[in-house]
Design an enzyme around this catalytic site. Structure first.
Site, mmCIF file in Angstrom:
data_model
loop_
_atom_site.group_PDB
_atom_site.id
_atom_site.type_symbol
_atom_site.label_atom_id
_atom_site.label_comp_id
_atom_site.label_asym_id
_atom_site.label_seq_id
_atom_site.Cartn_x
_atom_site.Cartn_y
_atom_site.Cartn_z
ATOM 1 N N HIS A 43 81.169 94.857 59.625
ATOM 2 C CA HIS A 43 82.309 94.537 58.757
ATOM 3 C C HIS A 43 81.833 93.944 57.433
ATOM 4 C CE1 HIS A 43 83.663 94.165 63.029
ATOM 5 N NE2 HIS A 43 84.647 94.930 62.569
ATOM 6 N N ASP A 72 76.132 93.260 59.157
ATOM 7 C CA ASP A 72 77.232 93.326 60.135
ATOM 8 C C ASP A 72 78.062 94.590 59.843
ATOM 9 O OD1 ASP A 72 78.969 91.158 61.977
ATOM 10 O OD2 ASP A 72 80.247 92.589 60.910
ATOM 11 N N ASP A 81 77.162 94.591 65.485
ATOM 12 C CA ASP A 81 78.308 95.440 65.811
ATOM 13 C C ASP A 81 78.188 96.825 65.182
ATOM 14 O OD1 ASP A 81 78.654 94.129 63.401
ATOM 15 O OD2 ASP A 81 80.598 93.249 63.898
ATOM 16 N N HIS A 137 83.008 86.168 57.241
ATOM 17 C CA HIS A 137 84.367 86.418 56.723
ATOM 18 C C HIS A 137 85.011 85.164 56.135
ATOM 19 C CE1 HIS A 137 84.445 90.496 58.242
ATOM 20 N NE2 HIS A 137 84.241 90.099 59.488
#
Ligand code: SP5
Ligand code: ZN
Length: 348
Positions: free
Chosen positions: A201, A199, A288, A163
């Site tokens: 996200h 991931d 995740d 991120h």
């Protein structure tokens, strides 16, 4: 497979993050990396090594110098504001968007924090810089190991990285380890490198860093940003800009997606990666996507991660694995090592 382990990761230990108007305990905790390390040792995945010292010039290939300066001195500046600050982590509270100016950097530390952060979920602590810097060296060491001929290497570090952008942090990430690994491969002379981000996200930082570059292809499979964090990037129509047109692939999937459907996306992403003809693959390995993850919405099961590793191995590219998210702490080691073991079995 060799693992480059960040022994300094515990220096980064956030206490609380902001969630819906309340401070809640951080999901991104040191036990995450500990569980993965013990599973690697228990299942004899391979050597666990410390990273080689690295040339900080690599950082400047990815991150803005003023941002790096900010991060390096952030904790001291935070405590200088008020000595009582040393007892709690630093979080931003004001941001230069909605018509405010971001071209003049304020002197006030809280304001600079807002300039460089995009969420209130990523506490900056006394050891964040030291931990993140050592994590960057794990990523670069893994990249160099693969450049030097290894089939694969694993960078096991936290805080995660995908991120973090050229000049911002958020989503528990401060330095973009996957981007640094890709850049290290480019700096050694590889002409084209691909990053595949699995991931849950969207890897908004990685996408931002390479969006206009034709030399690094970025593909991501993630929760649809219409409902999932980080919300403001990761849509399918983001395909690259300028010289990077066509070098960005987003495959958003609805909450609730299970392995069968997710795997179709994985195979599609890998086909696009191969069409780019990269000399190496960097995998942003978030776990995740697991059905038991407390903050995510896909439904992969522990056994599915073997198949993920096998599919990645089938791409037949020198591969650098970079540890990202995954918050079902007790199962995190098993899930991560299932990917790596699945990869090794299929690559052998
Ligand atoms: C690297 C990575 O996976 N970063 C993810 C950052 C997500 N931050 C927002 C978390 C929102 C927490 N939602 C809590 C739901 C509790 N029921
Ligand atoms: Zn994640």
């Amino acid at each position: 497979m060799i693992t480059f382990y960040n022994h300094a990761h515990t220096l980064h230990q956030g206490k609380m993050e902001m969630f819906r108007g309340q401070m809640v305990p951080c999901f991104e905790v040191p036990a995450r990396a500990d569980h993965v390390l013990s599973e690697i040792v228990a299942r004899r995945l391979g050597t666990v090594a410390s990273p080689q010292p690295f040339d900080p010039a690599v950082l400047a290939g990815i991150h803005d110098p003023a941002y790096l300066q900010f991060l390096e001195h952030a904790w001291d500046d935070w405590v200088a504001m008020d000595p009582a600050n040393k007892d709690h982590d630093a979080l931003p509270s004001v941001w230069p968007n909605h018509g405010l100016r971001s071209d003049v950097l304020p002197e006030n530390f809280a304001a600079r924090m807002g300039r460089y952060a995009f969420d209130t979920g990523s506490p900056l602590t006394s050891g964040t810089w030291a931990a993140a810097l050592e994590g960057a060296s794990c990523a670069v060491s893994a990249a160099h190991h693969v450049f030097d001929g290894a089939r694969a290497a694993f960078s096991l570090s936290r805080p995660p990285g995908h991120h973090a952008g050229s000049d911002f942090f958020g989503g528990y990430c401060f330095l973009n380890n996957a981007a640094l690994a890709a850049q290290a491969l480019r700096d050694r002379g590889m002409e084209r490198v691909a990053i595949l981000d699995i991931d849950y996200h969207h890897g908004n930082g990685t996408q931002q860093i390479f969006y206009q570059r034709p030399d690094v292809f970025f593909a991501s499979i993630h929760g649809d940003p219409r409902t999932e964090y980080p919300f403001f990037l990761g849509h399918a129509d983001e395909t690259g800009a300028g010289a990077g047109v066509g070098c960005n692939l987003n495959l958003p999937m609805p909450r609730g997606t299970g392995f069968k459907v997710w795997r179709v996306a994985l195979k599609h992403a890998l086909r696009r990666v191969l069409e780019f003809r990269p000399q190496a693959l960097v995998v942003s390995l978030g776990l995740d996507t697991f059905e038991g993850d407390p903050i995510s919405g896909f439904k992969l099961q522990s056994a599915d991660y073997y198949a993920v590793g096998e599919d990645l191995a089938a791409a037949d590219l020198p591969t650098v694995f970079i540890f990202e998210g995954g918050y079902a702490v007790a199962q995190l080691g098993v899930n991560a090592v299932n990917v790596l073991e699945g990869f090794e079995r299929a690559a052998a």
